[in-house]
Design an enzyme around this catalytic site. Sequence first.
Site, PDB file in Angstrom:
ATOM      1  N   TYR A  34       0.816  -1.213   0.000  1.00 41.12           N
ATOM      2  CA  TYR A  34       0.000   0.000   0.000  1.00 41.12           C
ATOM      3  C   TYR A  34       0.854   1.269   0.000  1.00 41.12           C
ATOM      4  CZ  TYR A  34      -3.792  -3.133   1.601  1.00 41.12           C
ATOM      5  OH  TYR A  34      -4.706  -4.146   1.737  1.00 41.12           O
ATOM      6  N   HIS A  45       0.568 -11.629   1.731  1.00 43.46           N
ATOM      7  CA  HIS A  45      -0.471 -10.871   1.037  1.00 43.46           C
ATOM      8  C   HIS A  45      -1.174 -11.694  -0.042  1.00 43.46           C
ATOM      9  CE1 HIS A  45      -1.527  -6.402   0.107  1.00 43.46           C
ATOM     10  NE2 HIS A  45      -2.574  -7.191  -0.070  1.00 43.46           N
ATOM     11  N   VAL A  87     -12.825  -5.089   7.281  1.00 46.85           N
ATOM     12  CA  VAL A  87     -11.923  -3.928   7.264  1.00 46.85           C
ATOM     13  C   VAL A  87     -12.302  -2.983   6.114  1.00 46.85           C
ATOM     14  CG1 VAL A  87      -9.972  -4.926   8.493  1.00 46.85           C
ATOM     15  CG2 VAL A  87     -10.204  -5.377   6.065  1.00 46.85           C
ATOM     16  N   ARG A 111     -18.173   8.749   6.438  1.00 53.89           N
ATOM     17  CA  ARG A 111     -18.337   7.341   6.088  1.00 53.89           C
ATOM     18  C   ARG A 111     -17.731   6.447   7.179  1.00 53.89           C
ATOM     19  NH1 ARG A 111     -19.327   4.693   1.416  1.00 53.89           N
ATOM     20  NH2 ARG A 111     -20.838   6.374   1.154  1.00 53.89           N
TER      21      ARG A 111
END
Length: 285
Positions: free
Chosen positions: A57, A115, A235, A243
């Site tokens: 990320y 991942h 998640v 939000r």
Amino acid sequence: MIEPAGEVIFVESVTIKDTVIPKLGLGTWRLADKECRDMVLAALEDGWRHIDTAAMYANEAEVGKGIRSSGVPRDDVFLTTKVWYDKIAPEDMIRSCEDSLDRLGLDYADLILIHWPNPRIPLKESIEGLLELKARGWVKAIGVSNFTSGMMREAQGYAGGALVANQVEYHPLLSQKRVLEAAEELDMAITAYAPIARGRVSDVPVIRDIAKKHGKTEAQVALRWLIQQERVIAVPKTARRERLRENAGALTFELMPDEMDALFALGSASGRTVNMDWAPKWDSE
């Protein structure tokens, strides 16, 4: 309906072996720079205690800044990060984790995941790398991500039962029946990413009707459905504080058994929204 901050108590969690994981966490995929730091800080200020990031990320530094600036004690925050699939040979994994902790500015991660599986690297070796990270105290718990039910069984066998979670795409439009069965068999949690199917749940009449009945949004219903399942964590990612507070509203109500069943009935193997070129052959249901 969006509940204001301060009315939600983040108490729901799942315990796998000795690892307690908050059932609702902030996903940070595609959050970057100040936006990422500010969302992590906002989440912690609002009572969230589970933050999900990954080396891929490219935002671990910002996530770490958000955690450290919040004033929330480190031990009160459950932090998940992930090792990218080309770094899961043991020595590469050790370096990747060390780099992640340096970027985060933290002494340990609560959970680290592979991942994506990588068929070019023996899974047994990758699991040995995860076990070494835990032995060094760099991570408190280990797991995988984007693993099929068969891969979960193989990995847990190599790990001697030490794996606590598999993070996969999961929402009312995507059945994960086989993965859920494997999680029950192997004593693992399932963490759901893309939990509102990238907004698609808002277009489903069944979900709209249930949301209207409870005075909630479709996203809140989808998230409630997930976290009301015994071993499931969600998640959701957002870049907007309103939000964030809407998502927290999933903790303020419960679905009836017939509503849960109606949402389960929506799922199929064709509901997937994330399918990378390197993805494994997914379970058929």
